[in-house]
Design a protein around this motif. Structure first.
Motif, mmCIF file in Angstrom:
data_model
loop_
_atom_site.group_PDB
_atom_site.id
_atom_site.type_symbol
_atom_site.label_atom_id
_atom_site.label_comp_id
_atom_site.label_asym_id
_atom_site.label_seq_id
_atom_site.Cartn_x
_atom_site.Cartn_y
_atom_site.Cartn_z
ATOM 1 N N ARG A 28 0.831 -1.206 0.000
ATOM 2 C CA ARG A 28 0.000 0.000 0.000
ATOM 3 C C ARG A 28 0.863 1.253 0.000
ATOM 4 N N VAL A 29 1.879 1.282 0.863
ATOM 5 C CA VAL A 29 2.728 2.465 0.970
ATOM 6 C C VAL A 29 3.537 2.657 -0.310
ATOM 7 N N TYR A 30 4.069 1.578 -0.859
ATOM 8 C CA TYR A 30 4.806 1.686 -2.124
ATOM 9 C C TYR A 30 3.923 2.278 -3.218
ATOM 10 N N LEU A 31 2.710 1.761 -3.359
ATOM 11 C CA LEU A 31 1.826 2.235 -4.424
ATOM 12 C C LEU A 31 1.416 3.689 -4.202
ATOM 13 N N ASP A 32 1.243 4.090 -2.941
ATOM 14 C CA ASP A 32 0.814 5.456 -2.654
ATOM 15 C C ASP A 32 1.940 6.474 -2.793
ATOM 16 N N ILE A 33 3.161 6.086 -2.459
ATOM 17 C CA ILE A 33 4.250 7.065 -2.412
ATOM 18 C C ILE A 33 5.041 7.114 -3.715
ATOM 19 N N ILE A 34 5.316 5.964 -4.335
ATOM 20 C CA ILE A 34 6.069 6.011 -5.599
ATOM 21 C C ILE A 34 5.286 5.406 -6.763
ATOM 22 N N GLY A 35 4.098 4.858 -6.499
ATOM 23 C CA GLY A 35 3.268 4.358 -7.586
ATOM 24 C C GLY A 35 3.758 3.065 -8.204
ATOM 25 N N LEU A 36 4.621 2.336 -7.520
ATOM 26 C CA LEU A 36 5.178 1.082 -8.028
ATOM 27 C C LEU A 36 5.048 0.009 -6.953
ATOM 28 N N PRO A 37 4.962 -1.259 -7.344
ATOM 29 C CA PRO A 37 4.869 -2.328 -6.348
ATOM 30 C C PRO A 37 6.231 -2.581 -5.698
ATOM 31 N N PRO A 38 6.252 -3.086 -4.464
ATOM 32 C CA PRO A 38 7.539 -3.392 -3.837
ATOM 33 C C PRO A 38 8.203 -4.569 -4.534
ATOM 34 N N PRO A 39 9.498 -4.500 -4.769
ATOM 35 C CA PRO A 39 10.197 -5.629 -5.393
ATOM 36 C C PRO A 39 10.270 -6.815 -4.435
ATOM 37 N N VAL B 135 -4.680 19.839 1.279
ATOM 38 C CA VAL B 135 -4.741 18.734 2.241
ATOM 39 C C VAL B 135 -5.842 17.751 1.845
ATOM 40 N N ASN B 136 -6.976 18.285 1.456
ATOM 41 C CA ASN B 136 -8.091 17.429 1.050
ATOM 42 C C ASN B 136 -7.730 16.592 -0.168
ATOM 43 N N ARG B 137 -6.982 17.183 -1.103
ATOM 44 C CA ARG B 137 -6.613 16.442 -2.312
ATOM 45 C C ARG B 137 -5.597 15.346 -1.992
ATOM 46 N N ILE B 138 -4.669 15.604 -1.082
ATOM 47 C CA ILE B 138 -3.728 14.565 -0.667
ATOM 48 C C ILE B 138 -4.482 13.438 0.042
ATOM 49 N N TRP B 139 -5.437 13.798 0.880
ATOM 50 C CA TRP B 139 -6.268 12.779 1.542
ATOM 51 C C TRP B 139 -6.996 11.938 0.492
ATOM 52 N N GLN B 140 -7.496 12.590 -0.519
ATOM 53 C CA GLN B 140 -8.182 11.892 -1.608
ATOM 54 C C GLN B 140 -7.235 10.944 -2.343
ATOM 55 N N GLU B 141 -5.985 11.366 -2.554
ATOM 56 C CA GLU B 141 -5.012 10.513 -3.219
ATOM 57 C C GLU B 141 -4.753 9.236 -2.429
ATOM 58 N N LEU B 142 -4.781 9.333 -1.107
ATOM 59 C CA LEU B 142 -4.463 8.184 -0.272
ATOM 60 C C LEU B 142 -5.678 7.316 0.033
ATOM 61 N N PHE B 143 -6.828 7.941 0.247
ATOM 62 C CA PHE B 143 -8.011 7.203 0.675
ATOM 63 C C PHE B 143 -9.082 7.071 -0.406
ATOM 64 N N GLY B 144 -8.842 7.667 -1.574
ATOM 65 C CA GLY B 144 -9.800 7.534 -2.662
ATOM 66 C C GLY B 144 -10.908 8.565 -2.658
ATOM 67 N N LEU C 14 -6.312 0.954 -8.806
ATOM 68 C CA LEU C 14 -5.211 1.846 -9.150
ATOM 69 C C LEU C 14 -5.619 2.767 -10.293
ATOM 70 N N PRO C 15 -5.017 3.957 -10.383
ATOM 71 C CA PRO C 15 -5.303 4.828 -11.537
ATOM 72 C C PRO C 15 -4.753 4.204 -12.809
ATOM 73 N N ALA C 16 -5.170 4.735 -13.933
ATOM 74 C CA ALA C 16 -4.767 4.175 -15.229
ATOM 75 C C ALA C 16 -3.256 4.062 -15.345
ATOM 76 N N GLU C 17 -2.545 5.136 -14.966
ATOM 77 C CA GLU C 17 -1.089 5.102 -15.044
ATOM 78 C C GLU C 17 -0.511 4.044 -14.103
ATOM 79 N N GLY C 18 -1.139 3.883 -12.935
ATOM 80 C CA GLY C 18 -0.656 2.927 -11.957
ATOM 81 C C GLY C 18 -0.781 1.493 -12.421
ATOM 82 N N ILE C 19 -1.840 1.199 -13.166
ATOM 83 C CA ILE C 19 -2.018 -0.156 -13.690
ATOM 84 C C ILE C 19 -0.900 -0.479 -14.679
#
Length: 794
Positions: free
Chosen positions: A189-200, A501-510, A588-593
């Motif tokens: 979860r943290v990897y996807l939220d902070i750098i947008g990539l899965p943990p190796p 702040v609200n937009r960052i919250w939205q990025e993390l919690f949807g 995940l967002p389109a770019e994240g997929i």
């Protein structure tokens, strides 16, 4: 429970239903509160049913009655001087109340012709509010935030301040928080939220035997250049970044160096006030250098036209309007655009104040159109003013700009311009990049209030200003974009910090604490937890507008670290999970997929920045969907490493945006977008099953795993681990092994079919590996990419 193996094509049904449910659906059955609040209970009723005719818009106001301000609502009615709309303490003397309960259709309000009506619950609320004194309150979003005292924690659950406020909201509804997510789920979860990539896999292995130190993990991820790429995605949406002009002919634009700057700024943890100030007014800063001027390309990312017959002034006004509306939506979180043609119907923003704000953006020395007909020239085409970036600039002050080699740039230009292009002239052009930016203001241009917002209908002259209801513009500030930026970050400005702040919250919690991130005004939804929003906003300001500190605070909270398991009780009590008694499952967002598929397969090229790239897309799409004119009339697919860049760098042609990304709700960048739609369609499943990117990634990962010469069960387990971030359960493993055997038998009987399957994509094949095993394992891996869990953050 099997982790989604048998539900490949049934995507997100429950979550979509939950998102479509209204949290207010049971309001009509709720008890009347002991104290009725104007902001919480009454204003939403009036805003929805009354303000269109009795609100801020003087042009549409009927009967001379205004209900959005107490002095007007208490005053004698113009048409009935002996009556008053509201008489505090006396509902029976209050005409506004009597009209709502009238049985006479000619008297009843809202009138039947409006197709609006009040519920019994709403009428009872209004009646009790009047009896209690009909006290008005300022709109919550126009009052500067303050830090409230931390509520009590009767569970000993809170890990930081965020949790005290969240827990209070839960407990008031009889809910308790979930237990913490398991280590691997939280790591992913943290990897996807902070750098947008899965943990190796190597990082996943480490948490098997050690505690997960989230603080240290955040340090390492913030230091990863991929952090800036992840953060840039949402900023591209609200800044309406694209690689083409838009409109019918849709020519190419070179704005990507600005995108490189955004990535760089996030990676440097540039304070948010400086980050925005440079973008609004970097050219007006004392001793502004090329980096500050480049940042102002934010203001010029809007669509422009290159079509013959367009009226210059009409389009020039459209560009300034776009910049004004983007300021309102992206940075202030208000529907400023509603006041372009008339006074705002719901918020206290006049049409004059709209054009006063517009005046800040109306002095750019630009024309409305750029003529591309050969032989035609104009002193100031639409793309001007422009910043020229040379190779010397890149090796010095603009070192973060990823300048591709000259030969590649020439090839790209030749591909875009077609036959007859001169190689030498293109080589000269490729050595200097040109980015549309803000420039010297046109001091001779006057700004006028435009009748109904029409470019050719000027009325009174106006000077730069802002909506007074938000915060008056200080006299000592310069009336230019730099002064506007200082006003925006004035500690007394009630919106700027809350909105980000609200937009960052939205990025993390949807979903944001305010679920209408582009509308903090009267028609927007109230915050689900205003004390929390305000605490975070004030803390953000006190931190020096530190974005990484804000992210750290939220991620280190117990609220963020909860598991996503949901019980029937929680689903019934809080179907939208607005109170966050569990972590929300989000696609995940389109770019994240795209990024997850490329990263887990080993195909991802981690190069930072540079021009946008053209990956696989259906043949003939551009040619069939556009005019056939212009230097983007045909799609020239990239090759080599450029096929495997992150989704952030995918070329966006506004008239024909990337189809696979659009199917997953990406923005086409026509206008500022602060929240993406969330849709579910069968086409999304078809993309995951047929997109060359997914199939090629499946093939390449299969080949790389087979090179280890491990037994099939281990190969499947390793693929599962790479893609889903966990080891398969026994039932899952057995299903996948059975699928492998089925595929193996089919391909063994039909080798031609296996060869056809393996031919997908341009990445070189590994001919030394057996065809049947490669094809069978590729199909199993493709199956894994099609799992709901794979592309879901939970």
């Amino acid at each position: 429970m099997i982790g989604g193996i048998t539900r490949i094509a049934v995507w997100f049904g429950l979550s979509s239903w939950m998102l479509s449910c209204s949290s207010d659906s049971s309001q009509g059955l709720a008890d009347i509160p002991e104290t009725v609040s104007y902001n919480l209970h009454i204003r939403p009723i009036l805003s929805e049913n009354c303000f269109a005719c009795h609100g801020p818009d003087a042009n549409k106001r009927e009967a001379g009655l205004r209900l959005d301000r107490e002095t007007d609502a208490y005053a004698a009615l113009k048409e009935q001087p002996g009556r008053h709309a509201l008489v505090p303490g006396d509902p029976q003397a209050s005409e506004a109340y009597l009209r709502t309960v009238s049985t006479d259709s000619s008297e009843r309000m809202p009138p039947p012709s409006s197709n609006l009506s009040l519920t019994d619950h709403q009428v009872r609320l209004i009646e009790k509010w009047i009896r209690q004194g009909a006290a008005y309150e300022p709109h919550w979003a126009f009052v500067p935030p303050v830090k409230a005292a931390l509520p009590a924690d009767d569970l000993g659950w809170a890990q930081n301040e965020v949790d005290y406020f969240v827990l209070k909201g839960m407990r008031e509804q009889g809910l308790t928080p979930n237990q913490s997510a398991d280590k691997r789920s939280l790591l992913r979860r943290v990897y996807l939220d902070i750098i947008g990539l899965p943990p190796p896999p190597a990082v996943l292995d480490q948490v098997e035997t050690a505690e997960l130190d989230l603080d240290a993990l955040l340090d390492s991820l913030f230091a990863n250049p991929a952090f800036g790429e992840k953060m840039a995605i949402h900023w591209m949406d609200l800044s309406r970044y694209a690689d083409s002009h838009g409109y019918q002919d849709d020519y190419y634009r070179t704005q990507w160096p600005w995108r490189d700057w955004v990535i760089h700024a996030f990676n440097q943890n540039m304070p948010y006030d400086r980050f925005v100030t440079w973008q609004l007014a970097g050219d007006l800063l004392p001793d502004a250098g090329k980096e500050q001027v480049l940042a102002t390309a934010f203001n010029r990312n809007h669509k422009i036209t290159e079509e013959s017959g367009a009226i210059d002034e009409e389009y020039r006004v459209m560009y300034a309007v776009d910049r004004t509306n983007t300021l309102g939506k992206a940075l202030l979180g208000i529907t400023l655009e509603c006041a372009q043609c008339h006074d705002h119907k719901y918020d206290p923003i006049s049409q004059k104040e709209y054009f006063q704000t517009y005046a800040f953006f109306n002095t750019v020395a630009e024309w409305g159109m750029e003529e591309s007909t050969p032989g035609f020239s104009k002193k100031s085409p639409a793309k001007l003013p422009m910043l020229e970036i040379s190779e010397a600039d890149v090796s010095d002050i603009l070192h973060f700009v990823n300048l591709p080699d000259s030969s590649r740039r020439v090839q790209a230009l030749l591909a875009n311009m077609g036959k007859g292009a001169n190689y030498n002239s293109l080589l000269a052009e490729s050595n200097v990049l040109k980015v549309s930016v803000m420039g010297e203001p046109d001091s001779t241009r006057q700004t006028y209030l435009l009748d109904r917002g029409m470019y050719d209908a000027p009325l009174e002259k106006v000077s730069p200003g802002v909506p007074e209801a938000i915060l008056p513009f200080p006299e000592q500030l310069p009336k230019n974009r730099l002064g506007l930026a200082k006003w925006l970050f004035d500690p007394k400005n009630p919106l700027t910090a809350r909105v980000f702040v609200n937009r960052i919250w939205q990025e993390l919690f949807g979903q944001g604490l305010v679920s209408t991130p582009g509308d903090f005004g009267m028609q927007g939804n109230l915050p689900v937890n205003q004390p929390l929003l305000d605490w975070l906003a004030v803390d953000f300001i006190e931190s020096g507008w530190d974005i990484q500190a804000l992210l750290r605070t939220i991620v280190l909270s117990a609220t963020y670290q909860q598991s996503s398991q949901v019980t029937a009780e929680k689903l019934e009590r809080d179907p939208e999970n607005r109170l966050l008694s569990r972590f929300p499952r989000q696609r995940l967002p389109a770019e994240g997929i795209r990024d997850l598929v490329l990263a887990s397969s080993g195909l991802l090229v981690p190069e930072i920045g540079g021009p946008s790239v053209k990956p696989y897309q259906p043949e003939g799409l551009w040619e069939a969907a556009t005019s056939g004119r212009g230097n983007l009339s045909r799609y020239q697919q990239d090759t080599g490493k450029y096929l495997y860049r992150r989704g952030l760098y995918t070329f966006i042609k506004r008239t024909v945006p990337p189809p696979s990304m659009m199917l997953f709700d990406a923005s086409n960048r026509d206008a500022c977008e602060v929240e993406r739609l969330k849709t579910n369609t069968p086409l999304q499943a078809l993309v995951m099953m047929n997109d060359p990117v997914v199939l090629e990634a499946s093939r390449v990962l299969a080949e790389r795993l087979l090179e280890s010469q491990q037994p099939v069960p281990e190969l499947i387990g390793n693929a599962f681990y790479r893609i889903l971030g966990r080891k398969p359960e026994t039932a899952e493993r057995l299903i996948l092994e059975e699928n492998y055997r089925t595929f193996f038998e089919a391909f063994e009987a039909d080798g031609a079919r296996a060869e056809q399957l393996l031919a997908v994509g341009e990445y070189p094949l590994s001919p030394s590996l057996p065809i049947t095993e490669r094809a069978a394992l590729m199909q199993v891996i493709s199956l894994l990419y099609n799992l709901e869990e794979t592309i879901t953050k939970s």
